[in-house]
Design a protein around this motif. Structure first.
Motif, PDB file in Angstrom:
ATOM      1  N   THR A 197      45.668  94.768  -9.359  1.00  0.00           N
ATOM      2  CA  THR A 197      44.798  93.933  -8.513  1.00  0.00           C
ATOM      3  C   THR A 197      45.454  92.622  -8.111  1.00  0.00           C
ATOM      4  O   THR A 197      45.009  91.974  -7.163  1.00  0.00           O
ATOM      5  CB  THR A 197      43.484  93.621  -9.257  1.00  0.00           C
ATOM      6  OG1 THR A 197      43.803  92.985 -10.512  1.00  0.00           O
ATOM      7  CG2 THR A 197      42.697  94.887  -9.525  1.00  0.00           C
ATOM      8  N   HIS A 198      46.508  92.218  -8.832  1.00  0.00           N
ATOM      9  CA  HIS A 198      47.187  90.959  -8.536  1.00  0.00           C
ATOM     10  C   HIS A 198      48.323  91.135  -7.533  1.00  0.00           C
ATOM     11  O   HIS A 198      48.768  90.157  -6.929  1.00  0.00           O
ATOM     12  CB  HIS A 198      47.756  90.346  -9.821  1.00  0.00           C
ATOM     13  CG  HIS A 198      46.738  90.155 -10.901  1.00  0.00           C
ATOM     14  ND1 HIS A 198      47.013  90.343 -12.237  1.00  0.00           N
ATOM     15  CD2 HIS A 198      45.416  89.822 -10.841  1.00  0.00           C
ATOM     16  CE1 HIS A 198      45.929  90.128 -12.963  1.00  0.00           C
ATOM     17  NE2 HIS A 198      44.949  89.806 -12.132  1.00  0.00           N
ATOM     18  N   LEU A 199      48.808  92.355  -7.357  1.00  0.00           N
ATOM     19  CA  LEU A 199      49.961  92.599  -6.486  1.00  0.00           C
ATOM     20  C   LEU A 199      49.631  92.250  -5.039  1.00  0.00           C
ATOM     21  O   LEU A 199      48.608  92.669  -4.500  1.00  0.00           O
ATOM     22  CB  LEU A 199      50.385  94.066  -6.573  1.00  0.00           C
ATOM     23  CG  LEU A 199      50.965  94.543  -7.913  1.00  0.00           C
ATOM     24  CD1 LEU A 199      51.187  96.058  -7.884  1.00  0.00           C
ATOM     25  CD2 LEU A 199      52.271  93.824  -8.234  1.00  0.00           C
ATOM     26  N   GLN A 200      50.544  91.495  -4.418  1.00  0.00           N
ATOM     27  CA  GLN A 200      50.388  91.145  -3.004  1.00  0.00           C
ATOM     28  C   GLN A 200      51.653  91.413  -2.198  1.00  0.00           C
ATOM     29  O   GLN A 200      51.574  91.810  -1.043  1.00  0.00           O
ATOM     30  CB  GLN A 200      49.997  89.672  -2.864  1.00  0.00           C
ATOM     31  CG  GLN A 200      48.617  89.340  -3.389  1.00  0.00           C
ATOM     32  CD  GLN A 200      48.232  87.895  -3.140  1.00  0.00           C
ATOM     33  OE1 GLN A 200      49.000  87.110  -2.580  1.00  0.00           O
ATOM     34  NE2 GLN A 200      47.038  87.521  -3.566  1.00  0.00           N
ATOM     35  N   TYR A 201      52.803  91.176  -2.811  1.00  0.00           N
ATOM     36  CA  TYR A 201      54.077  91.335  -2.101  1.00  0.00           C
ATOM     37  C   TYR A 201      54.919  92.339  -2.875  1.00  0.00           C
ATOM     38  O   TYR A 201      55.521  92.012  -3.891  1.00  0.00           O
ATOM     39  CB  TYR A 201      54.802  89.987  -2.003  1.00  0.00           C
ATOM     40  CG  TYR A 201      53.912  88.858  -1.543  1.00  0.00           C
ATOM     41  CD1 TYR A 201      53.626  88.694  -0.188  1.00  0.00           C
ATOM     42  CD2 TYR A 201      53.340  87.978  -2.456  1.00  0.00           C
ATOM     43  CE1 TYR A 201      52.798  87.676   0.242  1.00  0.00           C
ATOM     44  CE2 TYR A 201      52.514  86.951  -2.043  1.00  0.00           C
ATOM     45  CZ  TYR A 201      52.240  86.800  -0.692  1.00  0.00           C
ATOM     46  OH  TYR A 201      51.410  85.799  -0.270  1.00  0.00           O
ATOM     47  N   VAL A 202      54.967  93.566  -2.381  1.00  0.00           N
ATOM     48  CA  VAL A 202      55.559  94.671  -3.138  1.00  0.00           C
ATOM     49  C   VAL A 202      56.641  95.351  -2.319  1.00  0.00           C
ATOM     50  O   VAL A 202      56.499  95.562  -1.107  1.00  0.00           O
ATOM     51  CB  VAL A 202      54.483  95.703  -3.532  1.00  0.00           C
ATOM     52  CG1 VAL A 202      55.115  96.935  -4.169  1.00  0.00           C
ATOM     53  CG2 VAL A 202      53.480  95.072  -4.496  1.00  0.00           C
ATOM     54  N   SER A 203      57.741  95.680  -3.000  1.00  0.00           N
ATOM     55  CA  SER A 203      58.802  96.458  -2.372  1.00  0.00           C
ATOM     56  C   SER A 203      59.284  97.524  -3.346  1.00  0.00           C
ATOM     57  O   SER A 203      59.166  97.375  -4.569  1.00  0.00           O
ATOM     58  CB  SER A 203      59.972  95.565  -1.934  1.00  0.00           C
ATOM     59  OG  SER A 203      60.553  94.917  -3.057  1.00  0.00           O
ATOM     60  N   PHE A 204      59.813  98.599  -2.796  1.00  0.00           N
ATOM     61  CA  PHE A 204      60.378  99.687  -3.577  1.00  0.00           C
ATOM     62  C   PHE A 204      61.837  99.866  -3.157  1.00  0.00           C
ATOM     63  O   PHE A 204      62.115 100.097  -1.967  1.00  0.00           O
ATOM     64  CB  PHE A 204      59.619 100.994  -3.327  1.00  0.00           C
ATOM     65  CG  PHE A 204      58.214 100.997  -3.863  1.00  0.00           C
ATOM     66  CD1 PHE A 204      57.925 101.579  -5.086  1.00  0.00           C
ATOM     67  CD2 PHE A 204      57.181 100.415  -3.147  1.00  0.00           C
ATOM     68  CE1 PHE A 204      56.625 101.577  -5.580  1.00  0.00           C
ATOM     69  CE2 PHE A 204      55.883 100.413  -3.632  1.00  0.00           C
ATOM     70  CZ  PHE A 204      55.608 100.993  -4.852  1.00  0.00           C
TER      71      PHE A 204
END
Length: 451
Positions: A131-138
């Motif tokens: 729920t805290h994730l906002q800026y994500v990359s893989f």
């Protein structure tokens, strides 16, 4: 953070507990030992002050925001280790701000050079911090297994509200080897549950038109950047859907085969916010393709009238015989990069039909000198400020003439030494002095390092 800083911070964090305990012991000895005399006023006062400051220093009582700042520079595995130092640091480890930005690294150890995020940590993130994730990359390697693992994680982000999403393949094929249905299903989970996506980088993936419609339906008011070059299942209709509904779109990256007069006119409509960056990758859609469609000057003009400050960036990955359709009419390109080779004729047309050109990089041309073409570009492209040349040939006299015509507006000039051909006027030992004079700063050609 550089490797050097990580190497310094990690031992510091792991040793703080020991230092703090040692200082506490010292403090007790100072307070209880009758053999310790009280410091005299005067000569020893400065020394006493420094000693007491050291004794009272307690790393464990650092403010949360300081520890949080340190944690933000650490890789996840080192951050987890540091969280075991004390209760306060463990509390910081679970602060939401620490989990807003995260990069999942997925690879097969036999084929990759970077360390993969541990599966246990991934599950902890999904269960406790999704729920805290906002800026994500893989970031994944070339293996299908790594791309599938990324899709599995995406499928579980049902309680998140991402603002940015980036899928990064360090080498092909990666996501392109995943089944289209698996990839689209996983991506749709994020598109549906995240209502405020502003930046999406999904290049070299099997994303398709229906999934883009889902993106628009849920994030049309917030989308600002969309990079999706080399996505073979996306058509011009999918991009048109984005252009028609995402009025806040500022940056767009796509392949030339999707670009059309209709799309440019849609991006130029009154309701559409002005674009700031339009990146176009020009690659052969099929091996051996020679013919490319042309874009009408009227369509380019409409875009520039609507978005006069837009940077039109074009990356070319073609062969010399494939340039016939380009730069026949005025083209508002600002940044040109030729990754393979470019014909002498095409470079000549650039000088005549690219008045907005700011940056030009030619990685290869062949064995024909580009003297006349460079002089034409210097004369006609009054905004040119950056030039890069490699694996092509220019006489020293023509290059000096080019720099003389451009003058100090050339803020970036990267020329490999092998490009410059000595002639009757200049040799390689003399040319840097002449070029430096016109640039108003010291300049030397680039030389390949000797390993």
């Amino acid at each position: 953070m550089s490797f050097c800083w990580r190497r310094l911070l990690i031992p510091l964090l792991l040793s703080i507990r020991m230092k703090r305990n040692s200082l506490s012991v010292v403090n007790k000895i100072v307070q209880s030992s009758p053999a310790v005399k009280q410091p005299k006023v005067g000569f020893y006062s400065s020394l006493s002050h420094t000693h007491m400051h050291t004794v009272l220093l307690d790393w464990g009582s650092l403010p949360h925001h300081v520890v949080l700042r340190i944690f933000q520079y650490l890789p996840l595995i080192d951050r987890a280790r540091a969280s075991s130092v004390c209760r306060k640091w463990n509390e910081v480890f679970h602060i939401p701000d620490l989990w807003r930005k995260f990069e999942f690294e997925l690879n097969q150890s036999a084929t990759s050079y970077f360390k993969s995020t541990h599966p246990d940590l991934i599950q902890q993130i999904i269960k406790k911090h999704a729920t805290h994730l906002q800026y994500v990359s893989f970031k994944v390697d070339s293996s299908t297994e790594s791309a599938e693992a990324a899709c599995d994680i995406l499928s579980q982000l049902v309680n998140c509200s991402l603002q940015t999403l980036g899928l990064i393949s360090t080498a092909k094929p990666s996501f392109m080897n995943v089944s289209k249905s698996h990839f689209v299903s996983a991506l749709t989970v994020v598109f549906v549950n995240s209502k405020s996506l502003s930046s999406i980088k999904i290049e070299d993936t099997p994303v398709d038109d229906p999934s883009l419609k889902i993106l628009v339906a849920n994030n049309s008011d917030t989308l600002r950047l969309l990079k999706m070059s080399s996505c073979p299942h996306v058509s011009s209709d999918g991009i048109l859907c984005i252009a028609d509904h995402c009025q806040g779109l500022r940056e767009l990256a796509l392949n030339y085969y999707i670009l059309s007069d209709e799309l440019l006119l849609a991006l130029s409509s009154e309701t559409h916010v002005r674009l700031e960056h339009l990146r176009i990758d020009v690659v052969s859609e099929n091996p051996g393709q020679v013919e490319f469609h042309t874009i009408k000057k009227q369509s380019w003009d409409a875009l520039i009238k609507h978005s006069p400050g837009v940077n039109v960036v074009m990356y070319f990955f073609l062969y010399e015989e494939e340039f016939e359709a380009f730069f026949r009419e005025e083209t508002p390109v600002t940044n040109l990069y030729f990754g393979r080779s470019v014909s002498k004729a095409a470079l000549g047309r650039i000088g005549l039909n690219c008045p907005r050109l700011i940056e030009l990089v030619v990685c290869a041309n062949g064995l024909q000198t580009l003297d006349d073409e460079l002089i034409c570009i210097a004369e006609c492209c009054k905004n040119l400020t950056a030039l890069g040349l490699s694996e092509c040939e220019v006489s020293c006299s023509a290059f000096v003439d080019f720099v003389r015509r451009c003058g100090k507006r050339l803020t970036h000039l990267s020329i490999m030494e092998d490009v410059l051909i000595p002639d009757g006027n200049y040799n390689l030992d003399e040319i840097h002095t002449e070029v430096s004079k016109y640039l108003g700063r010291i300049w030397f050609p680039d030389v390949l390092p000797i390993w």
